[in-house]
Design a protein around this motif. Structure first.
Motif, PDB file in Angstrom:
ATOM      1  N   ASP A   1     -41.199 -38.760  13.450  1.00 50.21           N
ATOM      2  CA  ASP A   1     -40.876 -39.967  12.707  1.00 50.21           C
ATOM      3  C   ASP A   1     -39.446 -40.417  12.939  1.00 50.21           C
ATOM      4  O   ASP A   1     -38.864 -41.115  12.139  1.00 50.21           O
ATOM      5  CB  ASP A   1     -41.105 -39.750  11.210  1.00 50.21           C
ATOM      6  CG  ASP A   1     -40.279 -38.577  10.683  1.00 50.21           C
ATOM      7  OD1 ASP A   1     -39.556 -37.968  11.500  1.00 50.21           O
ATOM      8  OD2 ASP A   1     -40.357 -38.297   9.471  1.00 50.21           O
ATOM      9  N   ARG A   2     -38.888 -40.032  14.044  1.00 52.43           N
ATOM     10  CA  ARG A   2     -37.538 -40.446  14.384  1.00 52.43           C
ATOM     11  C   ARG A   2     -37.470 -40.631  15.895  1.00 52.43           C
ATOM     12  O   ARG A   2     -38.295 -40.102  16.633  1.00 52.43           O
ATOM     13  CB  ARG A   2     -36.520 -39.387  13.948  1.00 52.43           C
ATOM     14  CG  ARG A   2     -36.815 -38.021  14.507  1.00 52.43           C
ATOM     15  CD  ARG A   2     -35.877 -36.953  13.958  1.00 52.43           C
ATOM     16  NE  ARG A   2     -36.265 -35.625  14.363  1.00 52.43           N
ATOM     17  CZ  ARG A   2     -35.991 -35.074  15.532  1.00 52.43           C
ATOM     18  NH1 ARG A   2     -35.361 -35.774  16.442  1.00 52.43           N
ATOM     19  NH2 ARG A   2     -36.358 -33.842  15.806  1.00 52.43           N
TER      20      ARG A   2
ATOM     21  N   ASP B   1     -41.524 -52.844   8.283  1.00 53.13           N
ATOM     22  CA  ASP B   1     -41.151 -51.599   7.617  1.00 53.13           C
ATOM     23  C   ASP B   1     -41.833 -51.512   6.261  1.00 53.13           C
ATOM     24  O   ASP B   1     -42.684 -52.362   5.897  1.00 53.13           O
ATOM     25  CB  ASP B   1     -39.634 -51.503   7.491  1.00 53.13           C
ATOM     26  CG  ASP B   1     -39.036 -52.670   6.708  1.00 53.13           C
ATOM     27  OD1 ASP B   1     -39.804 -53.360   6.006  1.00 53.13           O
ATOM     28  OD2 ASP B   1     -37.818 -52.885   6.804  1.00 53.13           O
TER      29      ASP B   1
ATOM     30  N   VAL C   1     -39.403 -55.131  11.828  1.00 55.56           N
ATOM     31  CA  VAL C   1     -38.598 -54.083  12.448  1.00 55.56           C
ATOM     32  C   VAL C   1     -37.933 -54.662  13.694  1.00 55.56           C
ATOM     33  O   VAL C   1     -38.590 -55.265  14.549  1.00 55.56           O
ATOM     34  CB  VAL C   1     -39.456 -52.862  12.815  1.00 55.56           C
ATOM     35  CG1 VAL C   1     -38.614 -51.810  13.538  1.00 55.56           C
ATOM     36  CG2 VAL C   1     -40.079 -52.259  11.568  1.00 55.56           C
TER      37      VAL C   1
ATOM     38  N   VAL D   1     -32.908 -48.811  15.656  1.00 56.00           N
ATOM     39  CA  VAL D   1     -34.077 -49.357  14.969  1.00 56.00           C
ATOM     40  C   VAL D   1     -33.671 -49.698  13.533  1.00 56.00           C
ATOM     41  O   VAL D   1     -33.099 -48.864  12.816  1.00 56.00           O
ATOM     42  CB  VAL D   1     -35.235 -48.343  14.990  1.00 56.00           C
ATOM     43  CG1 VAL D   1     -36.485 -48.946  14.335  1.00 56.00           C
ATOM     44  CG2 VAL D   1     -35.538 -47.922  16.421  1.00 56.00           C
TER      45      VAL D   1
ATOM     46  N   ALA E   1     -35.357 -50.109  10.825  1.00 60.21           N
ATOM     47  CA  ALA E   1     -36.020 -49.294   9.802  1.00 60.21           C
ATOM     48  C   ALA E   1     -37.210 -48.609  10.439  1.00 60.21           C
ATOM     49  O   ALA E   1     -37.671 -49.003  11.524  1.00 60.21           O
ATOM     50  CB  ALA E   1     -36.458 -50.158   8.618  1.00 60.21           C
ATOM     51  N   ALA E   2     -37.739 -47.603   9.773  1.00 57.68           N
ATOM     52  CA  ALA E   2     -38.895 -46.886  10.301  1.00 57.68           C
ATOM     53  C   ALA E   2     -40.116 -47.797  10.282  1.00 57.68           C
ATOM     54  O   ALA E   2     -40.418 -48.424   9.245  1.00 57.68           O
ATOM     55  CB  ALA E   2     -39.158 -45.628   9.483  1.00 57.68           C
TER      56      ALA E   2
ATOM     57  N   ALA F   1     -43.685 -49.085   9.599  1.00 60.98           N
ATOM     58  CA  ALA F   1     -44.651 -48.674   8.567  1.00 60.98           C
ATOM     59  C   ALA F   1     -45.995 -49.353   8.728  1.00 60.98           C
ATOM     60  O   ALA F   1     -47.030 -48.750   8.430  1.00 60.98           O
ATOM     61  CB  ALA F   1     -44.095 -48.976   7.176  1.00 60.98           C
TER      62      ALA F   1
ATOM     63  N   TRP G   1     -44.582 -42.089  14.738  1.00 64.49           N
ATOM     64  CA  TRP G   1     -44.065 -42.920  15.825  1.00 64.49           C
ATOM     65  C   TRP G   1     -43.004 -42.142  16.607  1.00 64.49           C
ATOM     66  O   TRP G   1     -42.418 -41.184  16.090  1.00 64.49           O
ATOM     67  CB  TRP G   1     -43.485 -44.239  15.321  1.00 64.49           C
ATOM     68  CG  TRP G   1     -42.285 -44.087  14.413  1.00 64.49           C
ATOM     69  CD1 TRP G   1     -42.296 -43.739  13.096  1.00 64.49           C
ATOM     70  CD2 TRP G   1     -40.914 -44.261  14.771  1.00 64.49           C
ATOM     71  NE1 TRP G   1     -41.027 -43.695  12.594  1.00 64.49           N
ATOM     72  CE2 TRP G   1     -40.151 -44.013  13.605  1.00 64.49           C
ATOM     73  CE3 TRP G   1     -40.269 -44.613  15.942  1.00 64.49           C
ATOM     74  CZ2 TRP G   1     -38.762 -44.101  13.596  1.00 64.49           C
ATOM     75  CZ3 TRP G   1     -38.890 -44.709  15.929  1.00 64.49           C
ATOM     76  CH2 TRP G   1     -38.143 -44.453  14.772  1.00 64.49           C
TER      77      TRP G   1
ATOM     78  N   VAL H   1     -47.017 -45.074  18.793  1.00 71.68           N
ATOM     79  CA  VAL H   1     -47.306 -45.079  17.361  1.00 71.68           C
ATOM     80  C   VAL H   1     -48.692 -44.507  17.133  1.00 71.68           C
ATOM     81  O   VAL H   1     -49.601 -44.656  17.969  1.00 71.68           O
ATOM     82  CB  VAL H   1     -47.209 -46.507  16.766  1.00 71.68           C
ATOM     83  CG1 VAL H   1     -45.811 -47.060  16.911  1.00 71.68           C
ATOM     84  CG2 VAL H   1     -48.226 -47.438  17.399  1.00 71.68           C
TER      85      VAL H   1
END
Length: 559
Positions: free
Chosen positions: A430-431, A477, A483, A491, A493-494, A496, A511, A535
């Protein structure tokens, strides 16, 4: 591509296509003569050069500079046939002669220098013997590697051991024999081989591609392939016996073509390709003939057949040299012909076919697919070839059935997925993942094992389906904001939720990325910059996304 270059002795006959035309067709080489291929001069006599004729000129311009110019069409078979007496004369003094091309042959210098009294003495002895036996002027060069020895031969020079890089450093980049690369280097201010060799290898590979990297090695005095390669297993050779002796070139060439196809198929079945070809023949009177042909690349079945035909033509026709010199013509026809792959390497990109690589099933499939091509056209039957590239679409090339399976871009094919790295089975991080290994000098990914690094290349696994036309998408996100990926690959934001076209939004549970791609940055009109993400959605679907100029696209689907 490692190890010290082999000390090489190379004999070069200047203006050989012109001399071959004189030997075979009686064209007077002392006058202004030009050999043309595709309406351009590929070789000319000394008299023609004095009148201003140069290689690369068009026929009309060459005749304008020298109205008395005699024009001869280029014929590689004639050049090879006329060169046979020269090779035979060299072989009378040294063993293991390799024909680099008609007009040049090479041999490892260690043997001749030991039993002929040193390298310079060996060079003088070989030049004198060729002049006496064939009435042909030649020059010999000795250096570390075939490429440097060829340049040294043009100056008739013996380069001391270890001094090859210094010898090459002052030569112009035109010595590489790559006009497109030479023109580009000149425009970039790189004028000598020393200047080119001083550039970082990683930067050269990233800017000029795989062929540029090979040229960079040559400029630094490191041949990409040694003069002598390993001996292949004995069972790779193919032999044909003939009840009726072959004494005509056309019948011998017909038999050689079938033998060449057998050799090519046998090598392909072992995942190998040939770079040096040994041609052996036995006559009805027991006379044994042998010659080795060298090729800068991989020999296809057609290339093998051409070299066998040229060699048989040289043997059976007698190959008359200048002044009437010729090797002894066989006293009887050939009853046995044998082809030996004297230099084999692993053929990258080979994979077993659905019906096997050899045997009756392969032949039946070949006939059936060829028949479909005859009805619908060559492009109706294609096979996929994997190669290098950054995106999945770049790594696949569709090749018509029967054509050589060469990748569109050099480099290793995409790696298969392992049981623990499939996006649909294992949660993706997730990063953002760390960037690939980078060279401390250039900041670009470093090349490994001589393959192009392809900066920005996706890690495995490779996607199962690559969309011909990417689908427009939107990524948001958790707060519902789009995003965004900044110019520094930050990036916002993560990710979503993902929305593809007009479909309902889908939740993103994993992702990885971004993987940046900055292509053709040196050509503003063709430059392209984007970043890719892998993703994984809540329903188990795994996708490959790309963001370019603020727009998200779905490029491929993982299985």
């Amino acid at each position: 591509m490692t190890g010290a270059p082999v000390r090489t002795l190379l004999l070069w006959c200047p203006d050989w296509p012109v001399l071959a035309a004189e030997i075979v067709d009686g064209v007077p080489a002392t006058g202004p003569v030009a050999v043309l291929h595709a309406n351009r001069v590929v070789a000319c006599s000394e008299r023609a050069r004095a009148e201003g004729v140069r290689r690369g000129l068009r026929k009309r311009e060459a005749q304008g500079r020298c109205p008395q110019l005699t024009v001869v069409e280029y014929d590689p078979g004639r050049d090879a046939r006329a060169f046979e007496p020269v090779v035979a004369a060299v072989e009378e003094l040294v063993a293991g002669v390799e024909v680099v091309r008609p007009g040049a042959c090479a041999v490892a210098a260690r043997g001749p220098s030991r039993y002929l009294g040193g390298e310079e003495a060996a060079a003088e002895r070989i030049v004198e013997h060729v002049a006496q036996a064939c009435a042909v002027e030649s020059q010999v060069g000795i250096a570390d590697g075939v490429f440097a020895a060829g340049l040294a031969a043009r100056a008739g020079q013996v380069v001391p051991p270890g001094a090859t890089p210094r010898f090459l450093a002052d030569l112009p980049v035109e010595a590489l024999g790559r006009p497109a690369l030479t023109d580009l280097l000149r425009r970039l201010g790189v004028r000598t081989l020393g200047d080119f060799a001083a550039l970082p290898a990683g930067d050269v590979l990233a800017r000029f591609g795989f062929d540029g990297a090979l040229a960079h090695r040559l400029a630094a005095g490191r041949d990409h392939r040694p003069l002598a390669v390993r001996q292949p297993p004995a069972d790779l050779a193919v032999t044909a016996d003939h009840d009726e002796p072959l004494d005509r070139v056309d019948t011998a060439a017909f038999a050689a073509r079938a033998l060449a196809e057998r050799l090519h198929d046998r090598l392909a079945a072992h995942g190998l390709a040939c770079t040096r070809l040994g041609i052996e023949a036995v006559t009805a009177h027991g006379q044994e003939l042998h010659r080795v042909w060298r090729h800068d690349g991989l020999l296809s079945s057609a290339a093998i057949a051409d070299r066998v035909r040229w060699q048989l033509d040289g043997w059976l026709s007698g190959g008359v040299g200048r002044g009437g010199a010729r090797p002894a013509r066989p006293t009887a026809g050939i009853i046995r012909l044998r082809l030996v792959p004297d230099g084999v390497i692993a053929q990258a990109g080979l994979q077993p076919g659905l019906w096997g690589e050899a045997g009756e099933e392969r032949e039946r499939a070949h006939r059936a697919l060829s028949r479909v091509q005859g009805i619908l056209g060559p492009e109706a039957v294609v096979t996929a070839v994997l190669g290098g590239g950054r995106s999945p679409a770049d790594q696949v090339r569709l090749v018509p059935w029967g054509d050589e399976r060469l990748p569109a871009r050099p480099g290793p094919p995409p790696l298969p997925a392992g049981p623990s790295d499939r996006p649909g089975q294992s949660p993706l991080p997730d990063r953002p993942s760390p960037p690939p290994d980078r060279s401390p000098l250039s900041g670009r990914p470093s090349a490994r094992s001589g393959e192009p690094p392809w900066p920005g290349r996706l890690p495995p696994p490779a996607p199962a389906v690559v969309l011909p036309d990417p689908l427009a998408a939107a990524v948001h996100d958790a707060a519902g904001e789009p995003v965004v990926v900044s110019a520094r690959l930050q990036v916002s934001a993560a990710p979503a939720r993902l929305t593809v076209g007009t479909a309902r939004p889908a939740e993103i549970v994993g992702w990885a990325g971004p993987w940046p791609v900055d292509e053709r940055w040196w050509a503003p009109a063709e430059a392209r910059r984007r970043a890719r993400f892998q993703v994984c959605l809540a329903d188990g679907t795994a996708l490959l996304l790309a963001v370019e100029a603020g727009h998200w696209l779905v490029e491929a689907i993982y299985d």
